[in-house]
Enzyme design. Sequence first.
Site, mmCIF file in Angstrom:
data_model
loop_
_atom_site.group_PDB
_atom_site.id
_atom_site.type_symbol
_atom_site.label_atom_id
_atom_site.label_comp_id
_atom_site.label_asym_id
_atom_site.label_seq_id
_atom_site.Cartn_x
_atom_site.Cartn_y
_atom_site.Cartn_z
ATOM 1 N N LYS A 81 0.823 -1.157 0.101
ATOM 2 C CA LYS A 81 0.042 -0.166 0.038
ATOM 3 C C LYS A 81 0.903 1.396 0.033
ATOM 4 O O LYS A 81 1.951 1.240 0.700
ATOM 5 C CB LYS A 81 -0.901 -0.048 1.249
ATOM 6 C CG LYS A 81 -1.834 1.029 1.341
ATOM 7 C CD LYS A 81 -2.726 1.110 2.740
ATOM 8 C CE LYS A 81 -3.943 2.110 2.602
ATOM 9 N NZ LYS A 81 -4.767 1.955 3.552
ATOM 10 N N SER A 155 -9.630 1.833 2.951
ATOM 11 C CA SER A 155 -8.620 2.527 1.805
ATOM 12 C C SER A 155 -7.563 1.618 1.431
ATOM 13 O O SER A 155 -6.837 2.032 0.366
ATOM 14 C CB SER A 155 -7.911 3.699 3.086
ATOM 15 O OG SER A 155 -7.359 3.003 3.732
ATOM 16 N N SER A 179 -9.629 -0.594 7.578
ATOM 17 C CA SER A 179 -8.904 -0.481 5.945
ATOM 18 C C SER A 179 -8.288 -1.732 5.445
ATOM 19 O O SER A 179 -7.716 -1.431 4.234
ATOM 20 C CB SER A 179 -8.217 0.768 5.926
ATOM 21 O OG SER A 179 -8.999 1.879 6.067
#
Lengths: 463, 65
Positions: A81, A155, A179
């Site tokens: 990420k 996210s 997330s």
Amino acid sequence: MVDAPHLLTLSEQARLIREGSLTAVELVQAHLDQISKLNPQLNSFIAVDPEGALEQAARIDAALARGENPGPLAGVTIGLKDAIPAKGIPWTINSRLFEDRVPEDDPPVVTLLKNAGAIVIGKTNLNEFFSRPTESDLNPPPWNPWNPERMSVGSSSGSGAAAAARMASATIGVDGGGSVRLPAGAHNLYGIKPTHGLVSRTGVGRSEHSEICPLGFTALDTALMLESMIGHEPADDLSWAGEVPEYVANIDAEISGWRIGVPRVFIESAPNESEVMNGFDTFLAKLEELGCELVDIDLQGMAEARAATFLTLFSNAYQRHQKTVKTDWNTYGPQSRVNLLQGAFMSSTDLINAGDVGRAFKAYFSQLLQDQNLKAIATPTSPFATAERSRRPGEHSRGINACYTAPFNISGHPSISLPAGFGDAGIPVGAMLTGELHDDLSLLQLSHAYDLATDWSSLAPSI
Amino acid sequence: MEYRTYEQVVARAHQIAPVSDDDIEPLINLVNGVREYCDLMESLMPELGGEIDVTKMSRNMDGDA
């Protein structure tokens, strides 16, 4: 030469590379080909490092040829990420503020993964500063490979999408309120938020409630990843210095007789979509079939702990951005900049109140597990079966999509999302197990037994 | 949480960032949520010397039952 190695699980890929029937270069190339083929449609990755990945793969193949052991993850690829830096790869957090930033060093968690032999193939998409996704972010939002007309839940949306689309062996996300668990659920993956402090956030930004987490196709893959990410960082006052059991070596367990709490009153109060409950009921039935004893429990304080988690997140976010929102307001996306201001409206007392509520819930939940002799509690991962529903403005601002996940961020308890079926739109739905602090192993053992007894992890999107 | 009226929120917003008119409406919505949460936290605080009692907290998702 193994046919379509990107479709294998991480554990199988690592085994074949160790045995010499697959090379790391072949696997990296297969993932690069998959990225080239699907990423223009899915936006899962926002930076790819083909040269670096192939170079690292060649080094691992050479080490294996010399008879060396390059580690348990030797040759497998990971997508990080883009909230997490990695040496030599742009680190933008999907914001124009950091469009040109390239880190010169790896944070400890990336060093641990590389030392275990993993290859960082690129950086996965996310909502700008973990906010709500918009087309005006530096990179547009990713789409869910299970239904490319639907957005991926974030996210860590790109991490979910990239793993589901087999663009990497596994991915890493960051979970501050759900997330990682939410995208794991929405992409038919296993995603564990480990006990707070097990994975150091050094170099990623200090946080008392946000954890760096792996997402994998199988429970075993997730265990293998997590085991490689754990390490005490003396400079990090939040880093766990105690003993950690071996997850992979101990993952096979007899779970018959294990008691699992089900907070039915709380679950029934959430606006669960019918597909979510169908998946959850199937999940519970499978646990019973495996010999687990389901126990109705009275669980209190979930809404209060969720509120406490979000207040802490708001405060942390504003505190970090307080100077930049004054000077670079128009460089932020219109969603994230407004979201970032929320913490500026709280007082120090509000923040301390939230911390106290979080600590009280933490003690209460551990006591509940102990008093009722529970290995874990079971809930859905999200009440919603599609990203669109979870992004309705009113619902998002109240954190309803995170009603099951967020309470365990402020409490620090380990929590894992497991595949539990599919909704009407073809998007997967997840179920979640949450257990005692530092008993991540039991969650992995439960998940592994469930994984072996179900077919979910053998499914891949037809895209 | 001291920002309770529209005017107070807008004044605070202008104090901390060069917000535009378009930013105000979504911000007001978000701050309303923050205020709800802050008030909820305050309501859970014990009298001096007391302890927060989770067993007196809610059993539902909205925190009201």
